[in-house]
Design an enzyme around this catalytic site. Structure first.
Site, short mmCIF file in Angstrom:
data_model
loop_
_atom_site.label_atom_id
_atom_site.label_comp_id
_atom_site.label_asym_id
_atom_site.label_seq_id
_atom_site.Cartn_x
_atom_site.Cartn_y
_atom_site.Cartn_z
N ARG A 254 11.22 39.87 45.22
CA ARG A 254 11.07 39.11 46.47
C ARG A 254 9.67 39.28 47.07
O ARG A 254 9.15 38.33 47.68
CB ARG A 254 12.14 39.53 47.47
CG ARG A 254 13.49 38.97 47.06
CD ARG A 254 14.55 39.22 48.08
NE ARG A 254 15.67 38.32 47.84
CZ ARG A 254 16.91 38.57 48.21
NH1 ARG A 254 17.21 39.69 48.84
NH2 ARG A 254 17.87 37.69 47.97
N LYS B 199 35.56 31.44 41.47
CA LYS B 199 36.53 30.78 42.33
C LYS B 199 36.21 29.32 42.65
O LYS B 199 35.09 28.97 42.97
CB LYS B 199 36.65 31.56 43.64
CG LYS B 199 37.25 32.94 43.41
CD LYS B 199 38.02 33.48 44.57
CE LYS B 199 37.33 33.71 45.82
NZ LYS B 199 37.27 34.69 46.69
N GLY C 181 23.33 33.51 43.15
CA GLY C 181 22.87 34.87 42.90
C GLY C 181 23.25 35.39 41.52
O GLY C 181 22.41 35.89 40.77
N GLY D 112 22.97 32.56 48.61
CA GLY D 112 23.73 31.82 49.61
C GLY D 112 23.02 30.56 50.06
O GLY D 112 23.64 29.50 50.23
P1 ADP Z 1 26.89 32.59 41.69
O1 ADP Z 1 26.60 33.89 42.42
O2 ADP Z 1 25.88 32.27 40.65
O3 ADP Z 1 27.14 31.46 42.66
P2 ADP Z 1 29.69 33.24 41.46
O4 ADP Z 1 29.52 34.36 42.43
O5 ADP Z 1 30.43 32.05 41.90
O6 ADP Z 1 28.26 32.80 40.87
O7 ADP Z 1 30.44 33.74 40.15
C1 ADP Z 1 30.06 34.87 39.42
C2 ADP Z 1 31.23 35.70 39.05
O8 ADP Z 1 32.22 34.93 38.36
C3 ADP Z 1 30.85 36.81 38.09
O9 ADP Z 1 31.10 38.04 38.71
C4 ADP Z 1 31.73 36.60 36.88
O10 ADP Z 1 32.22 37.80 36.33
C5 ADP Z 1 32.88 35.78 37.47
N1 ADP Z 1 33.60 35.06 36.42
C6 ADP Z 1 33.14 34.13 35.55
N2 ADP Z 1 34.09 33.75 34.69
C7 ADP Z 1 35.20 34.44 34.99
C8 ADP Z 1 36.53 34.50 34.45
N3 ADP Z 1 36.87 33.74 33.42
N4 ADP Z 1 37.42 35.33 35.03
C9 ADP Z 1 37.05 36.09 36.08
N5 ADP Z 1 35.82 36.09 36.64
C10 ADP Z 1 34.91 35.28 36.10
MG MG Z 2 27.88 35.27 43.45
#
Ligand code: ADP
Ligand code: MG
Length: 397
Positions: free
Chosen positions: A39, A200, A354, A377
């Site tokens: 950063r 999710k 992230g 975020g």
């Molecule tokens: P970002 O931070 O890039 O927006 P998210 O926080 O939405 O991404 O998602 C990342 C998380 O999703 C990771 O911790 C990863 O382990 C989890 N994840 C991905 N695929 C699965 C799965 N099939 N089952 C459970 N968790 C998952």
């Molecule tokens: Mg995340």
């Protein structure tokens, strides 16, 4: 909201002026030492430009989540020390934010030098976006520059409130974020493909809804795919699923069909007999996940289908890993997407989120992407089409 009309540093005369720069120096600390200075490095372009222009620079940031008042644990002193090593000018640290030490040091500041204020969140007025506090911050300077993209989704005194009282422009980092993500949302080169993953559906509903109006293809992988596949009547075993979002998933698929947006969901998956990096794993089709198995990554056929779609995209926005990419065994799907993106030289590749950014970096693809957003975020809210108060407050061109 694409913000392509916002004034930047290049649109304003900063020569010899006192410039208040809101940076994002919210670095991870490990026992008082900086664990990752990305950063700080990202802020150098703006700071070096101001040094060159002989501006007197007041740099400001938050660090962590201190309670009200000074707390050594959250002092920006380590940042001042690291910044001094990274930039060829004098970096002075102030022991307060608005106080005698700061005022004295501003008076003694020479053109091209940097005064770093203490952690702005030592004042509770910061997060409250207190108007008087913002006015006091503004009174120290002639110009306000916001370069803290990672905090731009928050309406705080130093990210938004202050812009009411000074000519306000973006720094080069925010300009870069806007030019990649704003351009993709407003004028994408087509085909425009969005890849969404992560755990999710509920985290990404607004992103899906906003992107459905813009993209040609929506690829859905990761944990959130199972809610969609269940809505199609597939057996998903113990895979992560939000049962209260199944109807929503169904209606999003319907909406996509009505809009002519192509949706790709996993057709096969690596599943495990436990949510555990050392589980027994096997490859199965998406509609035949055994009851006691959980989906951990996209399978080989899916990787091929997704990669084929990516290979002729001209713009790709990717948010969310394709599987549990923190575990090497289940990072294969995420790697295959990163590889497909790297192989397509004719495409603007943008990573937001992230965990996605961390995965791309850890897996060694960072320099192959056109843009990796610095704000987890903030980038999500940008993709959701929400107002980012720290950018909205800046002057229009
Ligand atoms: P970002 O931070 O890039 O927006 P998210 O926080 O939405 O991404 O998602 C990342 C998380 O999703 C990771 O911790 C990863 O382990 C989890 N994840 C991905 N695929 C699965 C799965 N099939 N089952 C459970 N968790 C998952
Ligand atoms: Mg995340």
């Amino acid at each position: 909201m694409s913000y392509l009309n916002k004034k930047t540093l290049q649109d304003i005369d900063v020569d010899q002026k006192i410039v208040f720069v809101r940076c994002d120096f919210n670095v991870p600390l490990d026992n008082g030492t900086i664990a990752d200075d990305k950063r700080i490095i990202e802020s150098l372009k703006t700071l070096k430009y101001l040094v060159e222009k002989k501006a007197k620079i007041i740099a400001c940031s938050h660090l962590g989540r201190p309670k009200d008042g000074f707390d050594m644990e959250f002092s920006l002193k380590p940042v001042a020390d690291r910044l001094a090593k990274l930039i060829d000018t004098k970096v002075i640290m102030s022991s307060d934010v608005i106080g005698e030490d700061t005022f004295k040091k501003i008076n003694n500041l020479n053109p091209g030098e940097i005064l770093l204020l203490e952690n702005i969140r030592f004042h509770k007025e910061e997060k409250k976006n207190d108007r008087e506090f913002a006015k006091k911050l503004a009174s120290m300077a002639d110009i306000y520059v916001n370069d803290a993209f990672g905090t731009s989704h928050r309406a705080h005194a130093s990210t938004a409130g202050i812009a009411e009282f000074l000519p306000a422009v973006s720094g080069f980092l925010i300009e870069k974020e806007i030019s990649f993500m704003g351009e993709a949302l407003a004028n994408p080169k087509r085909p425009f493909v969005a890849i969404l993953g992560g755990s999710k559906v509920s985290d990404k509903i607004s992103v899906i809804e906003n992107l459905l109006d813009k993209v040609d293809t929506l690829i859905i992988g990761g944990g959130m795919a199972y809610t969609f596949n269940k809505s199609k009547g597939y057996k998903i075993g113990t895979s992560i699923c939000e049962d209260d979002k199944i109807d929503l998933a169904k209606s999003l698929l319907k909406k996509a069909a009505e809009k002519g947006v192509k949706i790709l969901l996993p057709v096969d998956n690596m599943v495990g007999d436990d949510f555990n990096p050392n589980c027994n794993a096997k490859l199965v089709d998406s509609d035949k996940i055994p009851d006691e198995y959980t989906g951990l990554d996209i399978g080989a056929k899916t990787q091929e289908i997704f990669a084929e779609e990516i290979s002729h995209a001209k713009t790709v926005i990717w948010n969310g890993p394709m599987g549990v990419a923190e575990w090497d065994r289940f990072a294969i799907g995420t790697i295959s997407i990163a590889q497909a993106l790297s192989d397509n030289k004719d495409c603007v590749s943008i990573i937001g989120g992230g965990d996605s950014a961390a995965a791309v970096e850890k897996l060694g693809f960072a320099d192959k992407m056109d843009h990796i957003s610095t704000g987890g975020g903030a980038s999500l809210e940008f993709l959701e089409g929400k107002v980012l108060p720290g950018i909205a407050a800046l002057m229009n061109k």
